[in-house]
Design a protein around this motif. Sequence first.
Motif, PDB file in Angstrom:
ATOM      1  N   LEU A 153     -33.385-109.166 -20.967  1.00  0.00           N
ATOM      2  CA  LEU A 153     -34.376-108.753 -19.973  1.00  0.00           C
ATOM      3  C   LEU A 153     -35.620-108.196 -20.660  1.00  0.00           C
ATOM      4  O   LEU A 153     -35.516-107.422 -21.614  1.00  0.00           O
ATOM      5  CB  LEU A 153     -33.783-107.697 -19.040  1.00  0.00           C
ATOM      6  CG  LEU A 153     -32.725-108.193 -18.051  1.00  0.00           C
ATOM      7  CD1 LEU A 153     -32.041-107.005 -17.377  1.00  0.00           C
ATOM      8  CD2 LEU A 153     -33.348-109.119 -17.011  1.00  0.00           C
ATOM      9  N   PRO A 154     -36.798-108.551 -20.168  1.00  0.00           N
ATOM     10  CA  PRO A 154     -38.032-108.063 -20.785  1.00  0.00           C
ATOM     11  C   PRO A 154     -38.432-106.672 -20.315  1.00  0.00           C
ATOM     12  O   PRO A 154     -39.467-106.159 -20.736  1.00  0.00           O
ATOM     13  CB  PRO A 154     -39.055-109.109 -20.334  1.00  0.00           C
ATOM     14  CG  PRO A 154     -38.563-109.570 -19.009  1.00  0.00           C
ATOM     15  CD  PRO A 154     -37.057-109.559 -19.119  1.00  0.00           C
ATOM     16  N   VAL A 155     -37.647-106.085 -19.424  1.00  0.00           N
ATOM     17  CA  VAL A 155     -37.939-104.741 -18.919  1.00  0.00           C
ATOM     18  C   VAL A 155     -36.670-103.899 -19.012  1.00  0.00           C
ATOM     19  O   VAL A 155     -35.554-104.438 -19.061  1.00  0.00           O
ATOM     20  CB  VAL A 155     -38.428-104.795 -17.445  1.00  0.00           C
ATOM     21  CG1 VAL A 155     -39.709-105.605 -17.329  1.00  0.00           C
ATOM     22  CG2 VAL A 155     -37.342-105.359 -16.522  1.00  0.00           C
ATOM     23  N   PRO A 156     -36.800-102.575 -19.028  1.00  0.00           N
ATOM     24  CA  PRO A 156     -35.602-101.726 -19.028  1.00  0.00           C
ATOM     25  C   PRO A 156     -34.769-101.955 -17.767  1.00  0.00           C
ATOM     26  O   PRO A 156     -35.302-102.274 -16.698  1.00  0.00           O
ATOM     27  CB  PRO A 156     -36.185-100.302 -19.050  1.00  0.00           C
ATOM     28  CG  PRO A 156     -37.559-100.454 -19.599  1.00  0.00           C
ATOM     29  CD  PRO A 156     -38.043-101.785 -19.126  1.00  0.00           C
ATOM     30  N   ALA A 157     -33.451-101.777 -17.892  1.00  0.00           N
ATOM     31  CA  ALA A 157     -32.555-102.006 -16.758  1.00  0.00           C
ATOM     32  C   ALA A 157     -31.411-100.999 -16.794  1.00  0.00           C
ATOM     33  O   ALA A 157     -31.016-100.516 -17.864  1.00  0.00           O
ATOM     34  CB  ALA A 157     -32.008-103.427 -16.772  1.00  0.00           C
ATOM     35  N   VAL A 158     -30.893-100.695 -15.603  1.00  0.00           N
ATOM     36  CA  VAL A 158     -29.739 -99.810 -15.458  1.00  0.00           C
ATOM     37  C   VAL A 158     -28.705-100.516 -14.587  1.00  0.00           C
ATOM     38  O   VAL A 158     -29.036-101.025 -13.508  1.00  0.00           O
ATOM     39  CB  VAL A 158     -30.136 -98.468 -14.802  1.00  0.00           C
ATOM     40  CG1 VAL A 158     -28.901 -97.597 -14.569  1.00  0.00           C
ATOM     41  CG2 VAL A 158     -31.151 -97.725 -15.662  1.00  0.00           C
ATOM     42  N   LEU A 159     -27.464-100.572 -15.052  1.00  0.00           N
ATOM     43  CA  LEU A 159     -26.374-101.092 -14.239  1.00  0.00           C
ATOM     44  C   LEU A 159     -25.992-100.055 -13.187  1.00  0.00           C
ATOM     45  O   LEU A 159     -25.911 -98.865 -13.485  1.00  0.00           O
ATOM     46  CB  LEU A 159     -25.158-101.416 -15.108  1.00  0.00           C
ATOM     47  CG  LEU A 159     -25.324-102.521 -16.150  1.00  0.00           C
ATOM     48  CD1 LEU A 159     -24.058-102.631 -17.007  1.00  0.00           C
ATOM     49  CD2 LEU A 159     -25.634-103.851 -15.491  1.00  0.00           C
ATOM     50  N   VAL A 160     -25.748-100.522 -11.968  1.00  0.00           N
ATOM     51  CA  VAL A 160     -25.438 -99.630 -10.855  1.00  0.00           C
ATOM     52  C   VAL A 160     -24.054 -99.966 -10.299  1.00  0.00           C
ATOM     53  O   VAL A 160     -23.798-101.107  -9.910  1.00  0.00           O
ATOM     54  CB  VAL A 160     -26.487 -99.760  -9.736  1.00  0.00           C
ATOM     55  CG1 VAL A 160     -26.174 -98.799  -8.591  1.00  0.00           C
ATOM     56  CG2 VAL A 160     -27.888 -99.504 -10.280  1.00  0.00           C
ATOM     57  N   ASP A 174     -28.080 -98.765 -19.941  1.00  0.00           N
ATOM     58  CA  ASP A 174     -27.691 -97.578 -19.192  1.00  0.00           C
ATOM     59  C   ASP A 174     -26.861 -98.012 -17.986  1.00  0.00           C
ATOM     60  O   ASP A 174     -27.040 -99.114 -17.450  1.00  0.00           O
ATOM     61  CB  ASP A 174     -28.928 -96.832 -18.686  1.00  0.00           C
ATOM     62  CG  ASP A 174     -29.748 -96.214 -19.803  1.00  0.00           C
ATOM     63  OD1 ASP A 174     -29.153 -95.633 -20.724  1.00  0.00           O
ATOM     64  OD2 ASP A 174     -30.996 -96.306 -19.742  1.00  0.00           O
ATOM     65  N   ALA A 175     -25.973 -97.137 -17.523  1.00  0.00           N
ATOM     66  CA  ALA A 175     -25.136 -97.456 -16.356  1.00  0.00           C
ATOM     67  C   ALA A 175     -24.806 -96.172 -15.606  1.00  0.00           C
ATOM     68  O   ALA A 175     -24.582 -95.120 -16.214  1.00  0.00           O
ATOM     69  CB  ALA A 175     -23.852 -98.161 -16.781  1.00  0.00           C
ATOM     70  N   VAL A 176     -24.791 -96.273 -14.281  1.00  0.00           N
ATOM     71  CA  VAL A 176     -24.410 -95.154 -13.422  1.00  0.00           C
ATOM     72  C   VAL A 176     -23.460 -95.689 -12.358  1.00  0.00           C
ATOM     73  O   VAL A 176     -23.728 -96.731 -11.746  1.00  0.00           O
ATOM     74  CB  VAL A 176     -25.634 -94.524 -12.727  1.00  0.00           C
ATOM     75  CG1 VAL A 176     -25.182 -93.367 -11.822  1.00  0.00           C
ATOM     76  CG2 VAL A 176     -26.644 -94.028 -13.747  1.00  0.00           C
ATOM     77  N   GLY A 177     -22.343 -95.008 -12.146  1.00  0.00           N
ATOM     78  CA  GLY A 177     -21.408 -95.485 -11.134  1.00  0.00           C
ATOM     79  C   GLY A 177     -20.410 -94.420 -10.731  1.00  0.00           C
ATOM     80  O   GLY A 177     -20.340 -93.338 -11.325  1.00  0.00           O
TER      81      GLY A 177
END
Length: 356
Positions: A153-160, A174-177
Motif C-alpha cells: 500500500l502506498p499509504v499508511p494502513a491499520v487493520l481493524v 498496525d492493528a486494533v481489535g
Amino acid sequence: MSISAEVRRAWIVNVVRELGSVRVADLAGRLRIPAVTVRRDIAALAAEGTLRRSHGVVSIPGDAGAETGAGREYVVGMLVPTVGSYFDEVIAGARAATAAAGVRLVLGISPYEARDDHAQAERLLESGVDGLLVAPNWLPGGRHDEYGWLDELPVPAVLVERWASPGGPGAALDAVGSDHHHGVLLALSHLASLGHRSVTLAARDDTWTSHQVRAGYTEAVRLLGFEPQPVIDMEASLPGSGRTDIETLADRIAGSVASGVRAVLVHNDHDAIQLLPLLRARGLTLPGGLALISYDDVYAALAVPALTAVAPPKRAVGDAAAELLLKRLDCDRARPARRIRLLPGLKVRGSCGGER
C-alpha cells in the motif's frame, strides 16, 4: 525502457512546482505513468517532506495558496465487509475520531461473499485517501497470499478487528481489535457463577469473529474445567449464502438441554433473537429452563427477555484504529507497528437462569 524511481520523482516534483498544485489522478495522466506508481512515489516524497498531499491534491509545502494546518487536511478511507450490524458501531467510532480531528472519512464496502477487497481498496486509493482502515475478508490461521497487496500500500494502513498471521500479508501493519477469547471467557465465567458446569456453543463458521469465538470457547472450557460440549454449527445467513436453519438449531439446543446442559452461548444476536420463540415452543423458558448468552450485543437488549450478551468494544475499536492511523500520518511514520487488543464487556440482562 524502464524509468528509475529517482527520475519519476523528479518529474513529479517539477510538474507540481510548475502547476502549484495538481490532483493525483491528473498528475498520473499528464506523466503517462500508472496511477498506483504515482501514488507510491508521492507517498515517498511526502514522507521526506518534498511534497504535501491533501484531499487527493499534491502541492509543494510552504507554497502560497496551499492549504495549511495539520491533521485536518487528511482524508481517511475505511474498508469494511458489511454495514447494518456489528460494523456500524466500529464505523461510528472511526467517524467520531476523524471528525474530532477535522479529517474526512470515506467508506468502502467489500461484502463477505464478494472477496473483492483489493479492488475496493484501489478505488479508495484512487479517490486520494491519505490512509486506510481495513477489515479484510479473511479467516484466522491462513496466510492469505492473495492479500499481498496489503504490504504494498502506498499509504499508511491499520487493520481493524483483524490480526495478521505471523509472516503473512499485513503482519507489519498496525492493528486494533477486540479480544474475543476474553469475551467468551467472561460469558462462561458468568455462567459458572450461576452454577453451570457445562455450556453449549452455537456459532457460525464463516466470519472472523465466529472463528475467534470458537477458539475462545475451547480455551475457556479448559481454563474453567468445564465438560466440553460439541459445538452446534450454524449455517451462514449472509446474503446469497442460504438461510440459517433456525428450527434445526432450536432442536439441537433442546437436545443438549435434555442431556443436562442448561446453558448456551449463541453467536450472534440476530440468531439468538430468532431462537427465542422456537425455544419456547419446545418448552424451554428463559431464564427458568435455560440460561442463554448471546455474542455481539448489537440487538440483544431488544429481545424479550432481554439477552445477557458479550459486548465487544466496537465503537472503541473504530476510535482507537482511527487515532492510531492519524498519529502515524501526522508525525510517527517510522515507529514499530502496534497491535492493540481491547477487552469486551458483559451486559447482564434477564436471559440467564440460576443454578443447574
